[in-house]
Design an enzyme around this catalytic site. Structure first.
Site, PDB file in Angstrom:
ATOM      1  N   MET A  27       0.568  -0.604   0.137  1.00  0.00           N
ATOM      2  CA  MET A  27       0.172  -0.051  -0.385  1.00  0.00           C
ATOM      3  C   MET A  27       0.990   1.249  -0.704  1.00  0.00           C
ATOM      4  SD  MET A  27      -3.019  -1.118   1.698  1.00  0.00           S
ATOM      5  CE  MET A  27      -2.516  -0.307   3.876  1.00  0.00           C
ATOM      6  N   LEU A  30       6.626   2.944   1.850  1.00  0.00           N
ATOM      7  CA  LEU A  30       8.031   1.594   1.945  1.00  0.00           C
ATOM      8  C   LEU A  30       8.301   2.531   2.987  1.00  0.00           C
ATOM      9  CD1 LEU A  30       8.296   1.067  -1.877  1.00  0.00           C
ATOM     10  CD2 LEU A  30       6.481  -0.382  -0.436  1.00  0.00           C
ATOM     11  N   HIS A  34       9.370  -3.411   3.754  1.00  0.00           N
ATOM     12  CA  HIS A  34       8.400  -3.917   2.661  1.00  0.00           C
ATOM     13  C   HIS A  34       9.795  -3.977   1.510  1.00  0.00           C
ATOM     14  CE1 HIS A  34       5.751  -1.235   3.779  1.00  0.00           C
ATOM     15  NE2 HIS A  34       4.922  -1.589   3.707  1.00  0.00           N
ATOM     16  N   GLU A 147       5.174 -12.094   7.946  1.00  0.00           N
ATOM     17  CA  GLU A 147       4.549 -12.111   8.856  1.00  0.00           C
ATOM     18  C   GLU A 147       4.622 -11.215   9.328  1.00  0.00           C
ATOM     19  OE1 GLU A 147       8.180 -14.673  10.274  1.00  0.00           O
ATOM     20  OE2 GLU A 147       7.366 -16.280   8.638  1.00  0.00           O
TER      21      GLU A 147
HETATM   22  P1  AMP Z   1       1.205  -3.014   3.678  1.00  0.00           P
HETATM   23  O1  AMP Z   1       1.670  -1.751   2.779  1.00  0.00           O
HETATM   24  O2  AMP Z   1       0.917  -2.547   5.453  1.00  0.00           O
HETATM   25  O3  AMP Z   1       0.054  -3.287   3.036  1.00  0.00           O
HETATM   26  O4  AMP Z   1       2.015  -4.271   3.104  1.00  0.00           O
HETATM   27  C1  AMP Z   1       3.139  -4.606   2.686  1.00  0.00           C
HETATM   28  C2  AMP Z   1       3.086  -6.045   2.726  1.00  0.00           C
HETATM   29  O5  AMP Z   1       4.208  -5.622   3.312  1.00  0.00           O
HETATM   30  C3  AMP Z   1       2.348  -6.847   3.387  1.00  0.00           C
HETATM   31  O6  AMP Z   1       2.683  -7.426   2.696  1.00  0.00           O
HETATM   32  C4  AMP Z   1       3.184  -6.680   5.029  1.00  0.00           C
HETATM   33  O7  AMP Z   1       2.730  -7.876   5.635  1.00  0.00           O
HETATM   34  C5  AMP Z   1       4.475  -6.615   4.738  1.00  0.00           C
HETATM   35  N1  AMP Z   1       4.880  -6.061   5.440  1.00  0.00           N
HETATM   36  C6  AMP Z   1       4.795  -5.005   6.368  1.00  0.00           C
HETATM   37  N2  AMP Z   1       5.292  -4.781   7.862  1.00  0.00           N
HETATM   38  C7  AMP Z   1       6.847  -5.278   7.839  1.00  0.00           C
HETATM   39  C8  AMP Z   1       7.495  -5.363   8.148  1.00  0.00           C
HETATM   40  N3  AMP Z   1       7.754  -4.678   9.591  1.00  0.00           N
HETATM   41  N4  AMP Z   1       7.967  -6.435   7.878  1.00  0.00           N
HETATM   42  C9  AMP Z   1       7.819  -7.446   6.639  1.00  0.00           C
HETATM   43  N5  AMP Z   1       7.353  -7.220   5.973  1.00  0.00           N
HETATM   44  C10 AMP Z   1       6.629  -5.935   6.466  1.00  0.00           C
END
Ligand code: AMP
Length: 275
Positions: A27, A30, A34, A147
């Protein structure tokens, strides 16, 4: 690196990329979490595609859709640095051409009704529907998810398996700040005091994890005590489940999950626990 917005431009650019393709849906906003996903995809795939789309369908009416951080220029610099081949940053109408949502949606099933699903009704239906759409639009060999959002990862694995979506789902470990706080796009909402209080979540999880040799009850009581010690943290749930988010096992791999509100910001985190 190519950056596209429309479906037509996306399909044209996608067709030119060699297989296997790795997809990292985001989303935007970043951060290093990410980056972990993008780097894993870069290491394992011939081509890397990242989508950058704030999905209205997964936000409830009183949630933070309007104020969710949007930082496309900075996001593109991150993708460029890591060597992403194609970024797709569609508008809502490119993803949902029949109005901002869909009539048919993915039903998450029982694992979608617990934990986050209980507090955010409709959330996982919106997540799974948009992930199914992106998997169908992109057709990647592998798709990468964090995760950090463990229930989301679990449900996406179940969906890809149950509906034969044809992409391997890869889980990537949570990236944390040096003091333990799990990276999240929502951390920017935290004031300095709230940022300190928010550390209670990871502290509780790691304390619970360390108590695992004394059994499941010790895990829960130890983590609960850590959370209770910090003012300004309103716990939505703290729960120990098996690795598929079913009943707690007597022995073996389990998952300790927490959600709490710190001021107006809702945070989630989880760790593996070996019982
Ligand atoms: P989002 O932009 O929040 O929808 O996240 C996109 C992807 O990044 C999703 O698969 C999340 O689980 C992953 N993600 C978000 N924060 C972290 C983090 N701290 N460590 C690993 N992956 C993450």
């Amino acid at each position: 690196m190519k950056v596209v917005r429309s479906r037509a431009d996306f399909f044209a650019a996608r067709a030119a990329l060699p297989s296997p393709v790795g997809l990292v849906p985001t989303m935007g906003a970043l951060h290093a979490g990410h980056e972990g996903l993008l780097q894993a995809a870069r290491a394992e795939c011939a081509s890397v595609i990242s989508t950058n789309f704030v999905n209205p369908m997964q936000f409830g009416p009183n949630e933070d859709l309007a104020r969710y951080p949007r930082t496309l220029e900075a996001d593109l610099a991150v993708c460029e640095r890591i060597g992403v081949d194609l970024v797709w940053a569609p508008d809502v109408a490119d993803v949902y051409p029949h109005g901002g949502s869909t009539q048919v949606r993915v039903e998450p099933g029982p694992v979608g009704d617990v934990l986050e699903g209980e507090i955010r009704p409709g959330h996982f239906g919106g997540v799974l529907t948009v992930v199914a759409k992106f998997l169908n639009l992109v057709r990647p060999g592998r798709a990468y998810f964090g995760e950090k959002d463990y229930q989301q990862l679990t449900l996406i694995r179940m969906m890809a398996d149950d509906l034969d979506l044809g992409s391997a789902i890869v889980g990537v470990p949570t990236v944390r700040e040096p003091d333990g706080l799990a990276l999240s796009s929502r951390n920017v909402y935290l004031s300095p005091d709230e940022r300190r209080h928010a550390l209670a979540l990871s502290r509780a999880l790691f304390a619970g994890q360390a108590a695992a040799r004394d059994g499941a009850i010790a895990v829960i009581t130890t983590a609960t005590a850590e959370l209770a010690a910090v003012p300004g943290v309103q716990v939505d749930y703290l729960d120990l489940r098996n690795a598929d988010l079913g009943e707690i096992p007597e022995h073996g791999q389990a998952r300790l999950l927490v959600a709490a509100r710190v001021g107006r910001t809702r945070l989630i985190d989880n760790v593996a626990v070996q019982l």
